[in-house]
Design an enzyme around this catalytic site. Structure first.
Site, mmCIF file in Angstrom:
data_model
loop_
_atom_site.group_PDB
_atom_site.id
_atom_site.type_symbol
_atom_site.label_atom_id
_atom_site.label_comp_id
_atom_site.label_asym_id
_atom_site.label_seq_id
_atom_site.Cartn_x
_atom_site.Cartn_y
_atom_site.Cartn_z
ATOM 1 C CB ALA A 234 -3.226 5.731 4.098
ATOM 2 C CE LYS A 235 -4.912 0.345 -1.446
ATOM 3 N NZ LYS A 235 -5.515 0.363 -2.789
ATOM 4 N NE ARG A 236 -1.900 8.544 -0.342
ATOM 5 C CZ ARG A 236 -2.504 9.430 -1.125
ATOM 6 N NH1 ARG A 236 -2.230 10.708 -1.007
ATOM 7 N NH2 ARG A 236 -3.375 9.042 -2.030
#
Length: 305
Positions: A244-246
């Site tokens: 995930a990007k986060r």
């Protein structure tokens, strides 16, 4: 399954909230392989309605990453430029008496669910229908919810062969079509866009599988055809958690700008799918492997390739 006219139309629909990571890239690759393996058109759609999370630079970075990997597209759409088509769809449902204003806060919804003797025990909370039966608060901005029909909707995944059935009132609940800040919700936008752009095949991550029955129900309410859905596994890290990007997943942009070969990245993505490939490979060289994967899943490609 609807009988779509040729050619196949597929799409990749990223949210420009940051740079693509390898998990995004693998889904983009599979979506592109599917469109091209069936001799179809491939669309790029930026899902940028949640403006607070959008990063303007991410549009160009995503395009450059896709081009670097050899994943071309035939047309591009940007959701923030298509607000009129979402407004029209919402107006149609509202005119038919299928939507209602909702001024509930998240806290009020959570409290009502907790206090309900029939509180659901599924994977997601179900809106308890507070504003369906009571007038909204005139002093608050109102969202717009869809009054889901009392139906059980079943969807078959065209890739895994699995069937998912959901009873809309008890397992999904009346869901938001437009937020109280005026932003159109994901489910409405994606359904309208797929229909308006003629999408016939949707290849996307497995995390969206449980959202499919409600989207199919919305398609039916609006008189749209239902595309074929193919949900593919999410790419995970060494802990088995989805990238995930986060979560700090490594961006494709960094690999590209550091001088990595696109062919090596594609080979890594292919091997993560269990495909035996050389150290470097092009996207087009992977087309036979996706065709074989589809045939193993029961597809007959003789008339489509």
């Amino acid at each position: 399954m609807p009988d779509f006219p040729a050619p196949t139309v597929g799409r990749f629909a990223p949210s420009p909230t940051g740079a693509m990571h390898l998990g995004n890239a693998r889904t983009a690759l599979l979506a592109w392989l599917h469109s091209r393996a069936l001799g179809g058109r491939h669309l790029l759609r930026f899902e940028d309605l949640d403006t607070g999370r959008v990063r303007p630079w991410a549009f160009g970075v995503t395009r450059r990453d896709l081009e670097w990997l050899g994943l071309d597209w035939d047309a591009e759409y940007v959701q923030s430029q298509r607000l009129d088509v979402y407004a029209d769809a919402l107006a149609r449902l509202t005119a038919a008496g299928e939507t209602y204003p909702c001024t509930c806060t998240r806290r009020e919804i959570a409290q009502a669910i907790q206090e309900s003797a029939g509180a659901p025990h599924g994977t997601e909370p179900v809106y308890p229908g507070l504003c369906r039966t009571h007038p909204p608060d005139p002093g608050r901005p109102a969202a717009r919810r869809w009054r889901v029909p009392d139906q059980t909707v079943c969807v078959r995944d065209a890739f895994t062969g699995e069937t998912l059935c959901q009873h809309l009132p008890t397992e999904v609940g009346d869901f938001v079509l437009r937020r109280n800040d005026g932003v159109y919700a994901y489910h409405l936008a994606v359904v309208v866009d797929d229909a308006a752009t003629g999408v016939t095949d949707v290849v996307r991550g497995l995390d969206l599988w449980t959202a499919t029955p409600r989207q199919v129900a919305l398609q039916r309410a609006l008189g749209f055809l239902t595309p074929r859905y193919l949900h593919v596994p999410l790419m995970t890290d060494f802990r088995g958690e989805r990238l995930a990007k986060r979560g700090g997943a490594p961006p494709v942009q960094a690999l590209r700008e550091e001088g990595e070969e696109a062919g090596r990245v594609l080979a890594t993505l292919a091997r993560s799918l269990g495909w035996e490939v050389p150290e470097t490979v092009t996207a087009r060289e992977l087309l036979p492997l996706w065709r074989r994967t589809l045939e193993e899943a029961g597809w007959s490609l003789s008339s489509q390739s």
